[in-house]
Structures are given as structure tokens and as C-alpha cells.
Design an enzyme around this catalytic site. Structure first.
Site, PDB file in Angstrom:
ATOM      1  N   TYR A  68       0.828  -1.218   0.000  1.00 28.60           N
ATOM      2  CA  TYR A  68       0.000   0.000   0.000  1.00 28.60           C
ATOM      3  C   TYR A  68       0.862   1.269   0.000  1.00 28.60           C
ATOM      4  CZ  TYR A  68      -3.857  -3.128   1.463  1.00 28.60           C
ATOM      5  OH  TYR A  68      -4.786  -4.143   1.571  1.00 28.60           O
ATOM      6  N   HIS A  92       0.266 -11.663   2.102  1.00 29.98           N
ATOM      7  CA  HIS A  92      -0.759 -10.864   1.416  1.00 29.98           C
ATOM      8  C   HIS A  92      -1.476 -11.655   0.318  1.00 29.98           C
ATOM      9  CE1 HIS A  92      -1.799  -6.454   0.238  1.00 29.98           C
ATOM     10  NE2 HIS A  92      -2.820  -7.256   0.046  1.00 29.98           N
TER      11      HIS A  92
END
Ligand code: NAP
Length: 267
Positions: free
Chosen positions: A39, A97
Site C-alpha cells: 500500500y 498478502h
């Protein structure tokens, strides 16, 4: 050890936008924050936490290891980098992730590195994300189900992920629903809107309460303080069995997060 049922998502939010979102979130009562290496906002999340006046011990912080960092040699150094950016000596939860594309890094290698990171005190709990049944089964076989704190997956009224949910329930593995609002798409749904009207609630609250009542944690994101506050209040909304049954009919296997080259074979 458990996962807070309500947290704040930060996907896509960067710079002052994420700083404001996290600050507003903490001010209106959020105490769990979900970020990820990819991110590119861990340093800003760190700034927001540092300036918030909320004690680190009162916050549940999650980050996620990007696919480039899943090997034995990279995972722990990358997590240390995340900790430095976040301005903390540990996170509460670290997730894989996405599964390593084409199994390039064996799952056992990544899970062993995560267990080692936990041993070193860099993370309190570990888990996975975007793991379909077959991979979740492998993770359980490798690490033991008690070591998989959650599988963070897309679950919304439009993607109810029933096969995976049934498997996780059977195995006793917790699920976190991401994109519970289908990135805003479910907010115009007439069935959800009618249920919301009956409760004097918002459509977002209905979707979030639906997920919470099935035992999933939720991590909706918002750039608006009023949405952050009203979403959090979804915890007080109780839907009836009949309303849950109505929402069950909305499932249409509509996935928002399906990146080419990353997505595993979904259930
Ligand atoms: N593990 C993974 O691979 C993965 C993938 C995707 C997401 N996630 C995590 O899950 C979190 C949630 O997913 P998401 O942020 O993509 O989508 P989401 O939470 O489903 O939806 C966020 C969108 O809904 C809007 N919204 C939120 N509350 C609202 C309300 N009460 N009324 C009207 N609009 C509202 C927001 O706009 P406003 O800003 O205008 O409120 C934003 O555009 C992410 O932030 C991330 O932390 C994880």
C-alpha cells in the site's frame, strides 16, 4: 489471542489522505488498523499513530508481506522495514498478502519465516490472505490451525464465498472479510437499502452487520469521518434471521479483487 472484529482499512489511501483517515478513525473509536507493504503507506500510518495520542498498546496493527518478500531471506528483513516505517517494534498481526504466484516460494518457507518473526517478537500473530481452500489446507498442515490467526479474504453480500466459509468454520479458522462493501458497489443495493430503512440504519451498516453476525472481522475503509463513525456503529445493529436470509440471496460471485498474475484458483 484474537483478532478485533472491527478495524480500519487503508488500501489506496496515501499521504495526507491516509493520515487524516487514520486520525479520524482513532478519534471516532477505531482501535485496529490494516495496512500492507504494497500500500506504500506504512510510514504515513506510522505518522498518524504517533500523532494520535493513543497508546501503542491500545492499537491492533496489521501489515501484510508482499509477494516479493516471501522467501526466507527476505521476509523478516522486510517486516523489520515495515516496523521501522510504522514506528513500532512489533505489529499485532502479519499476513501473507497473496499466495506466492505459481508457488514460486514454497508456502512452508514463508510460514516458517513468519513463525520465526513471531518468535523474535516482531509480530504477535500470523496469518494468511487470499487463500482458497486448497492453500488454506496446506497452511494448516504446515503451521497448525492454531497458528493461523485469520485468512483475510474478499467477502461481501455480492461474493459470499460460501465454500471457503464452510471449510474455515469446519476447521476453526477465523476469516476477515475485506471489501465488505464491495468497494461501495453494495451501497446501492435495493434489498440492503430496504433492510437499512427498516432499522433507521445506513446500507453500509447493514452489509457490515451481516458480515459481523457471521463471525467475520471487517476492515472497511473511508476517507470521510462521518462514514468512519457510522460504519463503526454497525456493531450495534442486529439483523433478524429473515433479514440474513434475504441477504444470502444476493450472492452473485462478483469479485472486486481479482488481479491477473496474483489470483490463485478461487473456490
Ligand atoms: N488482503 C487483501 O488482498 C485486500 C484487498 C483489498 C482490500 N483489503 C483491505 O480491506 C479494506 C477494505 O476494502 P476497500 O477499502 O477496498 O473497500 P470497502 O471497504 O469495501 O469500500 C470502501 C469504499 O466505500 C466507501 N464507503 C465506506 N463507507 C461508506 C459509507 N458509510 N457510505 C458510503 N460510502 C462508503 C468509501 O468511500 P469514502 O472514502 O467516500 O467513504 C470507499 O470508496 C482495504 O482498505 C484494505 O485494508 C485487503
Amino acid at each position: 489471542m484474537s483478532i478485533p472484529s472491527f478495524g480500519l482499512g487503508t488500501f489506496r489511501l496515501q499521504g495526507q489522505t491516509v493520515i487524516d483517515s487514520v486520525r479520524n478513525g482513532l478519534e471516532v473509536g477505531y482501535r485496529a488498523i490494516d495496512t500492507a507493504q504494497i500500500y506504500d503507506n506504512e510510514a504515513d500510518v506510522g505518522k498518524a499513530l504517533a500523532g494520535s495520542g493513543v497508546a501503542r498498546g491500545d492499537i491492533f496493527l496489521t501489515t501484510k508481506i508482499w509477494i516479493d518478500n516471501l522467501s526466507r531471506g527476505k521476509l523478516i528483513p522486510s517486516l523489520r522495514e515495515s516496523l521501522a516505517k510504522l514506528g513500532t517494534d512489533h505489529v499485532d498481526l502479519t499476513l501473507i498478502h497473496w499466495p506466492s504466484p505459481n508457488g514460486a516460494v514454497p508456502l512452508a518457507e514463508s510460514l516458517e519465516a513468519l513463525l520465526e518473526a513471531r518468535e523474535q517478537g516482531l509480530t504477535r500473530q500470523i496469518g494468511v490472505s487470499n487463500f482458497p481452500i486448497a492453500l488454506l489446507q496446506q497452511a494448516i498442515d504446515i503451521a497448525g490451525k492454531d497458528n493461523i490467526a485469520t485468512n483475510q479474504v474478499e467477502i461481501s453480500p455480492y461474493l459470499q464465498n460460501r465454500k471457503l466459509a464452510a471449510f474455515a468454520r469446519e476447521q476453526g479458522v477465523h476469516l476477515t472479510s475485506y471489501m465488505t462493501l464491495a468497494y461501495g458497489k453494495v451501497l446501492k443495493d435495493p434489498v440492503l437499502a430496504a433492510i437499512a430503512a427498516a432499522h433507521g440504519a445506513t446500507t453500509a451498516q447493514v452489509a457490515l452487520a451481516w458480515a459481523l453476525q457471521q463471525g467475520y472481522a471487517v476492515i472497511p475503509s473511508s476517507t470521510k469521518r462521518e462514514n468512519l463513525a457510522s460504519n463503526l456503529a454497525a456493531q450495534k445493529l442486529v439483523l433478524s434471521e429473515a433479514e440474513l436470509a434475504q441477504i444470502a440471496t444476493l450472492d452473485r460471485n462478483e469479485r472486486q479483487a481479482d488481479p491477473e498474475g496474483l489470483s490463485p484458483a478461487w473456490d
